[in-house]
Design a protein around this motif. Structure first.
Motif, PDB file in Angstrom:
ATOM      1  N   TYR A  63       0.834  -1.204   0.000  1.00 45.14           N
ATOM      2  CA  TYR A  63       0.000   0.000   0.000  1.00 45.14           C
ATOM      3  C   TYR A  63       0.870   1.257   0.000  1.00 45.14           C
ATOM      4  CZ  TYR A  63      -3.115   3.649   1.621  1.00 45.14           C
ATOM      5  OH  TYR A  63      -3.801   4.819   1.752  1.00 45.14           O
ATOM      6  N   GLU A  64       1.873   1.278   0.865  1.00 41.33           N
ATOM      7  CA  GLU A  64       2.756   2.446   0.944  1.00 41.33           C
ATOM      8  C   GLU A  64       3.567   2.623  -0.342  1.00 41.33           C
ATOM      9  OE1 GLU A  64       2.812   4.826   3.201  1.00 41.33           O
ATOM     10  OE2 GLU A  64       1.208   3.815   4.281  1.00 41.33           O
ATOM     11  N   ARG A  67       1.424   4.234  -2.927  1.00 42.34           N
ATOM     12  CA  ARG A  67       1.302   5.664  -2.675  1.00 42.34           C
ATOM     13  C   ARG A  67       2.543   6.408  -3.150  1.00 42.34           C
ATOM     14  NH1 ARG A  67       0.017   6.685   3.264  1.00 42.34           N
ATOM     15  NH2 ARG A  67       0.767   8.704   2.592  1.00 42.34           N
TER      16      ARG A  67
END
Length: 114
Positions: A63-64, A67
């Motif tokens: 997820y990071e 981003r």
């Protein structure tokens, strides 16, 4: 009391596969592809939980990384591929565990009926 051999009638210990007197097979071998409690070890729930504890945070890392994708270059994409590989392994192991446990439950239920 130990069971008797169906062929010669001599007493045989329960854990014997063959009669020591006449060599008659005492247990029927499991069907090919059938699950057997005698030859397979049941999967451990604690192992599955441990895998999720070890590899679960990889989902957060993915997820990071997504981003950070607009700012990052090819190295971020490579990290995403590696992290996705670990997540795929985690989900495949979990799915196989669940399928195997369901098959054992069905086999247990069939043994109770018979």
């Amino acid at each position: 009391m130990d069971p008797a051999c169906p062929s010669c009638g001599s007493e045989v210990e329960r854990d014997f596969d063959y009669c020591p007197n006449c060599s008659q097979t005492l247990r029927t071998p499991p069907r090919e592809g059938a699950l057997s409690r005698h030859s397979t070890k049941r999967p451990s729930t604690i192992v599955l939980i441990g895998m999720w504890i070890i590899f679960g945070p990889v989902v957060v890392v993915i997820y990071e990384l997504f981003r950070a994708l607009p700012e990052g270059g090819p190295e971020v994409r490579a990290q995403i591929v590696v992290a996705a590989f670990y997540v795929a392994i985690l989900f495949v192991v979990t799915r196989n565990y669940i399928v195997y446990r369901r098959a054992l439950r069905r086999q247990d239920a069939q043994e109770l009926v018979n």
